[in-house]
Scaffold this motif. Structure first.
Motif, PDB file in Angstrom:
ATOM      1  N   THR A  95      19.001  93.000  37.931  1.00  0.00           N
ATOM      2  CA  THR A  95      19.241  91.724  38.656  1.00  0.00           C
ATOM      3  C   THR A  95      18.492  91.778  39.894  1.00  0.00           C
ATOM      4  N   GLY A  96      17.540  90.760  40.068  1.00  0.00           N
ATOM      5  CA  GLY A  96      16.553  90.594  41.041  1.00  0.00           C
ATOM      6  C   GLY A  96      16.927  89.291  41.860  1.00  0.00           C
ATOM      7  N   PRO A  97      16.152  88.704  42.545  1.00  0.00           N
ATOM      8  CA  PRO A  97      16.602  87.765  43.396  1.00  0.00           C
ATOM      9  C   PRO A  97      16.417  86.609  42.601  1.00  0.00           C
ATOM     10  N   PHE A  98      15.259  86.713  41.754  1.00  0.00           N
ATOM     11  CA  PHE A  98      15.152  85.238  40.928  1.00  0.00           C
ATOM     12  C   PHE A  98      15.170  85.615  39.430  1.00  0.00           C
ATOM     13  N   VAL A  99      15.381  86.757  39.137  1.00  0.00           N
ATOM     14  CA  VAL A  99      15.257  87.087  37.664  1.00  0.00           C
ATOM     15  C   VAL A  99      16.299  88.258  37.042  1.00  0.00           C
ATOM     16  N   ILE A 100      16.659  87.987  35.865  1.00  0.00           N
ATOM     17  CA  ILE A 100      17.549  89.055  35.462  1.00  0.00           C
ATOM     18  C   ILE A 100      16.953  89.404  34.148  1.00  0.00           C
ATOM     19  N   LEU A 101      16.949  90.945  34.034  1.00  0.00           N
ATOM     20  CA  LEU A 101      16.563  91.407  32.864  1.00  0.00           C
ATOM     21  C   LEU A 101      17.952  91.745  32.126  1.00  0.00           C
ATOM     22  N   ARG A 102      18.046  91.235  30.906  1.00  0.00           N
ATOM     23  CA  ARG A 102      19.378  91.432  30.294  1.00  0.00           C
ATOM     24  C   ARG A 102      18.730  92.527  29.127  1.00  0.00           C
ATOM     25  N   ARG A 103      19.403  93.717  28.961  1.00  0.00           N
ATOM     26  CA  ARG A 103      19.202  94.913  27.786  1.00  0.00           C
ATOM     27  C   ARG A 103      20.534  95.054  27.179  1.00  0.00           C
ATOM     28  N   ASN A 104      20.403  94.407  25.918  1.00  0.00           N
ATOM     29  CA  ASN A 104      21.734  94.464  24.962  1.00  0.00           C
ATOM     30  C   ASN A 104      21.830  95.723  24.321  1.00  0.00           C
ATOM     31  N   ARG A 105      20.894  96.136  23.655  1.00  0.00           N
ATOM     32  CA  ARG A 105      20.691  97.220  22.849  1.00  0.00           C
ATOM     33  C   ARG A 105      19.428  98.041  22.826  1.00  0.00           C
ATOM     34  N   GLY A 106      19.445  99.212  22.414  1.00  0.00           N
ATOM     35  CA  GLY A 106      18.160  99.872  22.284  1.00  0.00           C
ATOM     36  C   GLY A 106      17.642 100.158  23.933  1.00  0.00           C
ATOM     37  N   LYS A 107      16.474 100.866  23.927  1.00  0.00           N
ATOM     38  CA  LYS A 107      16.104 101.431  25.305  1.00  0.00           C
ATOM     39  C   LYS A 107      14.742 100.882  25.730  1.00  0.00           C
TER      40      LYS A 107
END
Length: 371
Positions: free
Chosen positions: A67-79
């Motif tokens: 979670t950044g100030p302007f962006v979210i990286l969603r990692r649901n499964r896998g690497k």
């Protein structure tokens, strides 16, 4: 019948990077978001791609967290990646898009409350029977705005509200709102139209709305939001906008060939009438810009965005010859825009005390048609 077009610049929520008061600060964030998203979507990640991903992740504030100030990286499964506990660089461990499931998303922030109310007030005061809306988050958002915010300003909600999700990940789609006497009969989407290389043509969509009239004829309204100049190189943006204009021209000419005569193409085209990118649509067809009609009043300013100079004329209502002949009057509605200072350029609503309160940076454009 009154037809209008209004870029509302989102109704409830807007990407935080687009909400920044200084566009020069938000622009590089959006560019890096787009670049990282493109890399993450590749089937195979090369070493160079991974290096670029790490740089972009750091630049977007994602070095220590998803979670950044302007962006979210969603990692649901896998690497996709690892973040070493010793503070060293992120490592991309995925070898391609199939190795992980997730998404990169822009964080949203609420729109200023006064701005939201003034957006509704513009919609009410336009008294439009058919209103094209640019930069709506979604149909549920536009529907809620119609049912809750417009009545809160003592306005009458539109009877019909339609938005089709387009190709923009920031939640800026185009749609149509109509009064009960003008139901939307059919909709045709061009969200999947592709160019010769297989790339999507439209940044959002170019939906066609067919509206039956009482005399048995049908009004066709095409709503568009062409590629902006906001990020990416000027050459690539201009080329994309020209390709979009050429596709809209082809759609228009096909409808004319099929016998349709009442066609309006409206929205935010992100360029001026004399620009080369818009030439396929404005110079190579018989469509005419309502701004050039003798019965149109531009309110003393030639533009529709920002300071409303000629270089800021980017919002349009284009009419087919048959519709052009029915024009009774038309104009530009700027009361919800920030008017500048010393002196103010135009009259505004009393609540508009500072730029953030503006209903939009865009004026609304309207035309009265005898149909």
């Amino acid at each position: 019948m009154r037809l209008a077009s209004y870029n509302v610049e989102n109704l409830f929520d807007r990407a935080k990077a687009m909400n920044l008061a200084d566009w020069d600060e938000g622009k590089p964030i959006l560019e890096k978001f787009a670049a990282l998203n493109a890399l993450l979507g590749e089937l195979t990640y090369t070493a160079e791609m991974k290096r670029k991903m790490v740089v972009l992740l750091n630049d977007l504030g994602l070095k220590k967290s998803d979670t950044g100030p302007f962006v979210i990286l969603r990692r649901n499964r896998g690497k996709l990646l690892t973040r070493p506990t010793d503070g060293s660089e992120i490592r991309i461990i995925a070898e391609g898009r199939a190795d992980w499931v997730g998404s990169l998303e822009l964080r949203a922030a609420p729109v200023d409350e006064t701005a939201m109310l003034l957006t509704a007030q513009v919609m009410i005061d336009l008294q439009a029977d058919i209103l094209a809306v640019v930069e709506a988050e979604s149909r549920p958002a536009l529907l809620a705005f119609n049912r809750e915010i417009i009545p809160a300003r003592n306005g009458k909600p539109f009877e019909h509200v339609m938005v089709i999700d387009g190709n923009d990940e920031r939640g800026i789609d185009v749609g149509l709102m109509t009064a009960s006497a003008f139901p939307i009969e059919t909709i045709r989407s061009h969200v999947d139209d592709k160019d010769a290389d297989g790339a999507l043509i439209f940044s959002r969509d170019c939906p066609e709305f067919a509206i039956p009239l009482k005399d048995g004829r049908t009004l066709h309204v095409l709503v568009n939001h062409l590629k902006s100049k906001g990020y990416g190189s000027q050459n690539s943006s201009d080329a994309r906008r020209r390709e979009q204009a050429a596709r809209v021209k082809a759609i228009y000419q096909q409808r004319i060939k099929e016998g349709e005569t009442l066609i309006a193409i409206v929205g935010d085209f992100n360029d001026t009438p004399d620009s080369q990118p818009l030439a396929p649509l404005l110079k190579d067809t018989d469509l005419r810009d309502i701004f050039t009609h003798a019965k149109f009043d531009n309110g003393g300013y030639p533009g529709t965005w920002g300071s409303c100079t000629a270089n800021n004329k980017i919002d349009y209502i284009l009419l087919s010859p048959a519709l052009w002949e029915t024009v009774k009057q038309g104009g530009v509605y700027r009361k919800g825009m920030w008017p500048g200072v010393r002196p103010a350029k135009w009259e505004t609503y009393a609540e508009l005390k500072k730029p953030v309160n503006a209903g939009s940076d865009h004026a609304a454009v309207w035309v009265e048609l005898d149909v």
